[in-house]
Design an enzyme around this catalytic site. Structure first.
Site, PDB file in Angstrom:
ATOM      1  CB  ALA A  61      -0.894  -0.002   1.232  1.00  0.00           C
ATOM      2  N   GLY A 102       0.171  -5.501   0.346  1.00  0.00           N
ATOM      3  CA  GLY A 102      -0.704  -5.461  -0.817  1.00  0.00           C
ATOM      4  C   GLY A 102      -0.026  -6.001  -2.066  1.00  0.00           C
ATOM      5  CD  GLU A 105      -3.571  -8.443   0.930  1.00  0.00           C
ATOM      6  OE1 GLU A 105      -3.373  -7.214   0.909  1.00  0.00           O
ATOM      7  OE2 GLU A 105      -4.451  -8.995   1.611  1.00  0.00           O
ATOM      8  CD  GLU A 125      -0.380  -6.653   5.215  1.00  0.00           C
ATOM      9  OE1 GLU A 125       0.402  -7.515   5.671  1.00  0.00           O
ATOM     10  OE2 GLU A 125      -0.675  -6.574   4.010  1.00  0.00           O
TER      11      GLU A 125
END
Ligand code: NAI
Length: 687
Positions: A61, A102, A105, A125
């Site tokens: 992110a 992210g 992901e 995270e």
């Protein structure tokens, strides 16, 4: 960031190209969605490879979007992943550099993953008080099994593709030819008759999920239980036993609840202030001097730790002692460190030899001339340090930075015995020096800007968090810690037992309580310092004699099997014994205090207020340049819970009127000599 499709494409190359690390900001998310859609509808394309730069597939992110509307602007990461999953043509992730958060992901959304062996993947995270929010909690258990997936997400630490090669996460791990391997695999998938493989469609072993979650829950330690993200992670992985969409829904709810939690807010704040702490004020902006050779004087606890840190950073290291025996001991300690790293499989033996080959142990002061940075770590005594600095002045080359690792002494008094005070500063390492991240860089009155810049650069090369401090008693960390410890001692006289204080503060989140810490470091260190200050102490000051009494009885802490606690096989007794309690009760009686028990929340608040008061005082004196630096010091060097942010961040979350009122009360109870930070000082600190 335009998609670059070769002229006669069968495999479309979709590049992630948002330097430096392909953070998944809105522009990159749009690019992924648009490029995948374009490739999907291009009749010449049969398969797609999603590839990043050498440095990063994607670091995750874009933290700068956090808390702004951009974070939630469509397409969100989930939308980009859904676009890939819905694509009728295979999409293969080609991973080099890092794939974190992210970024991982995004790769999990692809139909297959190929990685360079050196690529590092992980879900960090948890370190920001969050859980993955775009499917990793549901897909990793399906690919790797719940136990392995949980281990990865609970640690937050990246692992290399080589380490992950048998985990089920990756389809191919290669040492070169990343693009060729990924495009060949993409073509292979395009030619298969069966539906494209997707992590979300994999069945999940419900019993294994339950067992892994139960096991991980039983293993949560106190610090993890204090942070809601850990339980949320377990809940999310538990939900991977449900249908995929239901699990995703649960992950989302848990993620969103954590986003606004006080813990995640504090951890994001810590992340930001740590980054800011590297920046020097404009008055100190200067190019660092070049350095490749560090000389360490004193091969004791600190000197050998500093030497290890410098060797591990690839520097040449001179190690200088006053006696052959002490030098031998230091060299042996360094050798043991490297051989235990090799034994643990954390370092290759050839590499260990190469690093140790740069160590030059000597009793000869003339060897100092080889160093660009000299770090003194001899006994904490100003006269000893001054005599060492006179010798350094004689032997060090012109322009070398001359540093002292003193914990409390006046840098100016040390610099004054040299002919070059502009080169002298403090480099206050923490013990063990090769492990602890914090490094206080202490600016003397004459320290030159480029000497300070060199010290900061050295700190970064040693993988430390260097913090600039003013030259005042205890600098930032020890000064605040002293105020805190003093307050904890007052609480003993007022009615708490040492274990009450330690328990309340570890419940708050401190790594250890102050009395357990004192036992660990050795009570005699504090005792000696108290004796040194006895002559100048005003008898009207509230002074707690408990520690002195324990030392007089030979109770020096762990090393004598007794201090505040008693020790058997290195383990502390759960409570203090009658001897200690007798000393505490007598100390209170001598002061005319009627002891009454203190509740945990009272203990916590008093300890924190003492820190905040001292922080405001030292900030007003310019000992810290930014209020955030104080929080970086306390979290990185003193076991203050990172998920509370630091004492300054904590104080900002408190209603101001109550804070002022309780400070009035606290300082009044501390008695003569205790200085209260003014409301204006608090305004500045908490601004
Ligand atoms: P230590 O007693 O383990 O080591 C000091 C070493 O210096 C000894 O090996 C001694 O032989 C050597 N030495 C003394 N005089 C010398 C001289 N004239 N020339 C060359 N070598 C000489 O002490 P430790 O704990 O390593 O502390 C060193 C310094 O680091 C002190 O200033 C201390 O305040 C500071 N410090 C200590 C911390 C700790 O937790 N131990 C933490 C942060 C700073």
């Amino acid at each position: 960031m335009t998609p670059s499709c070769p002229a006669a494409p069968r495999v479309a190359r979709v590049e992630l190209n948002a330097p430096p690390v392909n953070s998944l900001g809105i522009a990159l998310r749009r690019h992924v969605v648009d490029s995948i859609r374009a490739a999907e509808t291009d009749p010449d394309v049969v398969a797609i490879v999603l590839i990043g730069s050498e440095k990063a597939f994607s670091a995750g992110a874009d933290v700068s979007e956090f808390g702004t509307p951009l974070q939630f602007e469509a397409p969100m990461l989930r939308d980009a992943i859904a676009t890939i999953e819905a694509c009728q043509k295979p999409v293969v992730a080609a991973i080099s550099g890092v794939a974190l958060g992210g970024g991982l992901e995004l790769a999990l959304g692809c139909h297959a993953r190929v990685a360079l062996a050196s690529a590092r993947m992980g879900a960090p995270e948890i370190q920001l008080g969050l859980i993955p929010g775009s499917g990793a909690t549901q897909k990793l258990p399906r690919l790797m099994g719940a136990e392995r997936a949980l281990a990865m997400m609970m640690s937050g630490q990246p692992e290399t593709a080589a380490q992950l090669s048998a985990s089920g996460l990756l389809d191919r791990v290669v040492s070169q030819d990343l693009w060729d391997t990924a495009s060949a695999l993409a073509l292979e998938l395009a030619q298969q008759a069966q539906p494209l493989p997707r992590a979300r469609d994999r069945t999940v072993d419900v019993a294994a999920v339950e067992a892994a979650v139960e096991k991980a829950a039983a293993r949560l330690n106190k610090r993890q239980r204090a942070q809601p993200a850990y339980q949320a992670l377990l809940d999310a992985v538990q939900a991977s036993a449900l249908l995929f969409e239901a699990g995703m829904q649960r992950e989302r709810e848990l993620f969103l609840a954590l986003m606004t939690s006080s813990e995640a807010t504090a951890l994001r704040y810590q992340f930001r202030v740590q980054r800011e702490s590297a920046k020097l004020p404009p008055s100190l902006s200067a190019q660092p001097r070049a350095f490749d050779h560090v000389a360490v004087i004193g091969a004791g606890t600190m000197g050998s730790g500093i030497a290890i840190a410098a060797l591990e950073a690839g520097l040449q290291v001179g190690l200088l002692e006053q006696s052959a025996q002490a030098l031998e001991r230091g060299v042996a300690r360094i050798g043991e460190h490297f051989s235990s790293r090799v034994k643990a499989g954390k370092l290759e033996s050839a590499k260990a030899e190469q690093l140790q080959g740069r160590l030059h142990a000597t009793l000869d002061w003339s060897a100092l001339s080889a160093a660009n940075v000299v770090i003194e770590a001899v006994f904490e005594d100003v006269a000893v340090k001054q005599s060492v600095f006179r010798l350094i002045d004689q032997h060090a080359r012109a322009g070398a930075v001359l540093a002292t690792n003193t914990s409390y002494l006046d840098i100016n008094a040390i610099a004054a015995v040299t002919s070059r005070p502009q080169d002298v500063l403090g480099l206050h390492f923490f013990s063990p020096a090769n492990v602890m991240k914090l490094l206080e860089v202490v600016q003397g009155k004459d320290s030159a800007a480029d000497a300070i810049a060199t010290a900061m650069a050295l700190g970064r090369q040693l993988k430390k968090t260097p913090i600039l401090c003013g030259n005042a008693f205890g600098f930032i960390g020890n000064r605040i810690y002293n105020a805190y410890r003093k307050q904890c001692e007052f609480m003993l006289e007022d009615g708490a037992w040492p274990e009450d204080v330690d328990q309340a503060l570890t419940d708050f989140g401190f790594a250890m309580g102050p009395f357990a810490v004192a036992d660990l470091s050795g009570l005699d260190i504090a005792w000696r310092m108290r004796q040194a200050h006895a002559a100048t102490r005003d008898p009207r000051e509230r002074y707690v004699h408990i520690l002195d009494r324990l030392c007089e009885m030979g109770r020096m802490g762990r090393k004598t099997q007794a201090g505040y606690y008693t020790y058997a096989d290195g383990k502390p007794s759960p409570t203090t014994d009658d001897v200690v309690r007798g000393v505490v009760v007598r100390a209170a009686a001598e002061r005319g205090i009627e002891r009454s028990p203190l509740a945990a929340d009272v203990i916590q608040r008093r300890a924190l207020l003492a820190m905040v008061n001292e922080a405001a005082l030292l900030f007003s004196e310019g000992v810290a340049h930014r209020a955030g630096d104080i929080d970086v010091v306390l979290v990185n060097g003193y076991g203050f819970p990172s998920w509370v942010g630091g004492p300054v961040h904590w104080a900002r979350t408190q209603p101001r009127a109550g804070l002022e009122q309780d400070l009035d009360r606290l300082i009044a109870a501390n008695g003569f000599g205790s200085v209260r930070a003014t409301p204006a000082m608090l305004d500045r600190l908490l601004a």
